[in-house]
Design a protein around this motif. Structure first.
Motif, PDB file in Angstrom:
ATOM      1  N   LEU A  64      66.735  92.328  47.695  1.00 32.55           N
ATOM      2  CA  LEU A  64      67.247  92.731  46.380  1.00 32.55           C
ATOM      3  C   LEU A  64      67.286  94.245  46.192  1.00 32.55           C
ATOM      4  CD1 LEU A  64      65.578  90.017  44.116  1.00 32.55           C
ATOM      5  CD2 LEU A  64      68.032  90.411  44.400  1.00 32.55           C
ATOM      6  N   ARG A  65      66.927  94.986  47.211  1.00 34.59           N
ATOM      7  CA  ARG A  65      66.860  96.447  47.096  1.00 34.59           C
ATOM      8  C   ARG A  65      68.223  97.043  46.716  1.00 34.59           C
ATOM      9  NH1 ARG A  65      63.518 100.733  49.356  1.00 34.59           N
ATOM     10  NH2 ARG A  65      64.720 102.431  50.272  1.00 34.59           N
ATOM     11  N   TYR A  67      70.842  95.654  45.182  1.00 36.73           N
ATOM     12  CA  TYR A  67      71.196  95.308  43.798  1.00 36.73           C
ATOM     13  C   TYR A  67      70.401  96.146  42.808  1.00 36.73           C
ATOM     14  CZ  TYR A  67      70.595  92.763  39.400  1.00 36.73           C
ATOM     15  OH  TYR A  67      70.476  92.437  38.078  1.00 36.73           O
ATOM     16  N   SER A  68      69.100  96.280  43.073  1.00 33.07           N
ATOM     17  CA  SER A  68      68.235  97.012  42.158  1.00 33.07           C
ATOM     18  C   SER A  68      68.652  98.473  42.041  1.00 33.07           C
ATOM     19  CB  SER A  68      66.777  96.920  42.640  1.00 33.07           C
ATOM     20  OG  SER A  68      65.906  97.575  41.741  1.00 33.07           O
ATOM     21  N   GLN A  81      63.109  89.457  41.620  1.00 33.23           N
ATOM     22  CA  GLN A  81      64.240  89.412  40.693  1.00 33.23           C
ATOM     23  C   GLN A  81      63.855  90.028  39.350  1.00 33.23           C
ATOM     24  OE1 GLN A  81      67.588  88.181  41.319  1.00 33.23           O
ATOM     25  NE2 GLN A  81      67.718  89.499  39.523  1.00 33.23           N
ATOM     26  N   ALA A 120      63.771  93.802  39.872  1.00 34.27           N
ATOM     27  CA  ALA A 120      65.106  94.352  40.102  1.00 34.27           C
ATOM     28  C   ALA A 120      65.925  94.378  38.816  1.00 34.27           C
ATOM     29  CB  ALA A 120      65.826  93.538  41.168  1.00 34.27           C
ATOM     30  N   SER A 121      65.654  93.458  37.904  1.00 36.98           N
ATOM     31  CA  SER A 121      66.417  93.353  36.660  1.00 36.98           C
ATOM     32  C   SER A 121      65.779  94.118  35.509  1.00 36.98           C
ATOM     33  CB  SER A 121      66.570  91.875  36.268  1.00 36.98           C
ATOM     34  OG  SER A 121      67.232  91.152  37.286  1.00 36.98           O
ATOM     35  N   LEU A 126      61.990  98.641  45.175  1.00 35.98           N
ATOM     36  CA  LEU A 126      63.134  98.377  44.312  1.00 35.98           C
ATOM     37  C   LEU A 126      63.503  99.566  43.432  1.00 35.98           C
ATOM     38  CD1 LEU A 126      62.230  94.723  43.297  1.00 35.98           C
ATOM     39  CD2 LEU A 126      63.906  95.464  44.983  1.00 35.98           C
ATOM     40  N   THR A 163      62.970 106.834  40.521  1.00 33.52           N
ATOM     41  CA  THR A 163      63.636 105.904  41.438  1.00 33.52           C
ATOM     42  C   THR A 163      63.898 106.566  42.782  1.00 33.52           C
ATOM     43  OG1 THR A 163      64.704 104.605  39.697  1.00 33.52           O
ATOM     44  CG2 THR A 163      65.778 104.633  41.841  1.00 33.52           C
TER      45      THR A 163
END
Length: 390
Positions: free
Chosen positions: A201-202, A204-205, A284, A287-288, A306, A362
């Motif tokens: 998920l990296r 997407y995040s 998830q 990431a969201s 993430l 980030t």
């Protein structure tokens, strides 16, 4: 993205050779020690199982143990009985600093573990326990093939063939005098034991963080949160300038002692606040989310992978070094638990005036870790195991 067998350095014939090879884990979860030791061992066990190993856990039945979770993940678990309360205060001047976490004398624990391991004859024994050191490990040496230790403290000697310390800033020299000369040392977040969904998920995040927003705040203080720091955070957020359309997610373990109080408190907040128990989709959720407020424990590496901006809380002494390194790297900011409400309000006021704060966190966080550590560690175990067939 998960490496395939060839990328992980494991051929089809190697996998056949590993079938039914046993790896044993000695780790505990409890209300005092938390859940992190067992959870990271489970991540390694999952990676080893995909390479043909059969994994067995030896855990003591402390309040808050995770035997059911271990078994639900498809691994075996032996539960050792807890000692009578009168026999649990067994620490001496020469004992490890966390000796009380074992709940019994280490000699008894070694004997009980030996009875199980002598029957299993595992190729590897993985020890992840702050209360155990070289004295305990030496007593198990003749009943296992090799010994691996997972540590964070570098505060006691070990009798092991492989040692992992996944913390930022840790160097092999920190352990040179604490392990045998031939011990292989794996240090730093490159080897952090993260489940494969974090690497998956990296992308997407990171994509959704290109324009900083604050729509979802995730609060994670560990599976136990013995001191109810979660409740303090929720009370502090009451007066924080969160956007009206923000929502709050709180993740807690099923045996967290303050769970009912947190659920009641969540219902009183201005923003929609959901308490998730024993969530199995942490990657998830992270990431969201747009901001995490969490302990400076093992979930720090999940958040870094993430790129999740984080306000850290130090809720145990062994988290201080990790928090210090993450702050120095610019990957997170630390909120002192003293005057928490004032500190949190001030941080959110700064964020509103300079939202690029989160973008910087980030960028710094993702440079620390890529999420493939469990594969790297399991590769070392597998490649070492293969030596017996050469």
């Amino acid at each position: 993205m998960r490496p395939n067998i060839q990328q992980a350095g494991l051929t089809a014939s190697d996998r056949t050779r590993l079938d039914n090879q046993r790896v044993a884990f000695r780790a505990d979860a409890s209300l005092e020690a938390g859940t992190g030791h067992v959870m990271r061992c489970l991540t390694l066990a999952d990676a080893l199982r995909e390479k043909g190993a059969e994994c067995w856990f030896v855990c003591r039945a402390h309040p808050g143990h995770l035997a059911e979770l271990i078994r639900s993940r498809g691994h075996h678990c032996h539960l050792l009985d807890t000692a009578p309360e009168s026999e649990q205060d067994i620490a001496s001047a020469s004992s490890p600093a966390h000796a009380r976490w074992l709940g019994c004398d280490w000699v008894l624990d070694a004997a009980q573990s030996r009875d199980i391991l002598a029957e299993l004859h595992p190729a590897w024994l993985v020890v992840d326990h702050y209360a155990l050191d070289a004295s305990w490990e030496s007593r198990l040496r003749h009943h296992v093939g090799r010994i691996m230790v997972i540590d964070d403290l570098a505060d006691r000697p070990h009798d092991c063939d492989l040692l992992l310390d996944q913390n930022l800033g840790r160097q092999p020299d920190d352990y040179r005098e604490l392990v045998p000369p031939g011990c292989t040392l794996l240090t730093g977040p490159r080897y952090a034991l993260l489940r494969p969904e974090f690497a998956a998920l990296r992308g997407y995040s990171l994509e959704r963080r290109q324009l900083p927003v604050l729509k979802q705040v995730l609060i994670t203080m560990g599976g136990v949160d013995k001191f109810n720091v979660t409740g303090q955070v929720l009370n502090a957020l009451r007066c924080a300038p969160l956007p009206d359309d923000c929502r709050i997610l709180v993740v807690m373990g099923p045996k967290a002692p303050w769970l009912t109080q947190i659920e009641d408190l969540a219902a009183t907040l201005h923003w929609p606040t959901e308490v998730l128990v024993n969530a199995n989709n942490m990657a998830q959720l992270m990431a969201s989310s747009d901001l995490a407020i969490g302990a400076a424990g093992s979930t720090s590496w999940e958040r870094c992978c993430l790129g999740l901006p984080t306000l850290m809380m130090i809720i145990a002494d062994n988290q201080r070094k990790v928090a210090g390194y993450l702050m120095s790297a610019g990957a997170a900011e630390c909120i002192q638990t003293e005057n928490m409400e004032e500190n949190i309000i001030n941080w959110f006021n700064n964020y509103i005036s300079a939202p690029e704060i989160s973008t910087k966190m980030t960028r710094c966080a993702i440079s620390i870790i890529d999420g493939l550590g469990a594969w790297r560690v399991s590769d070392v175990i597998v490649s070492t195991s293969m030596e017996r067939y050469v």
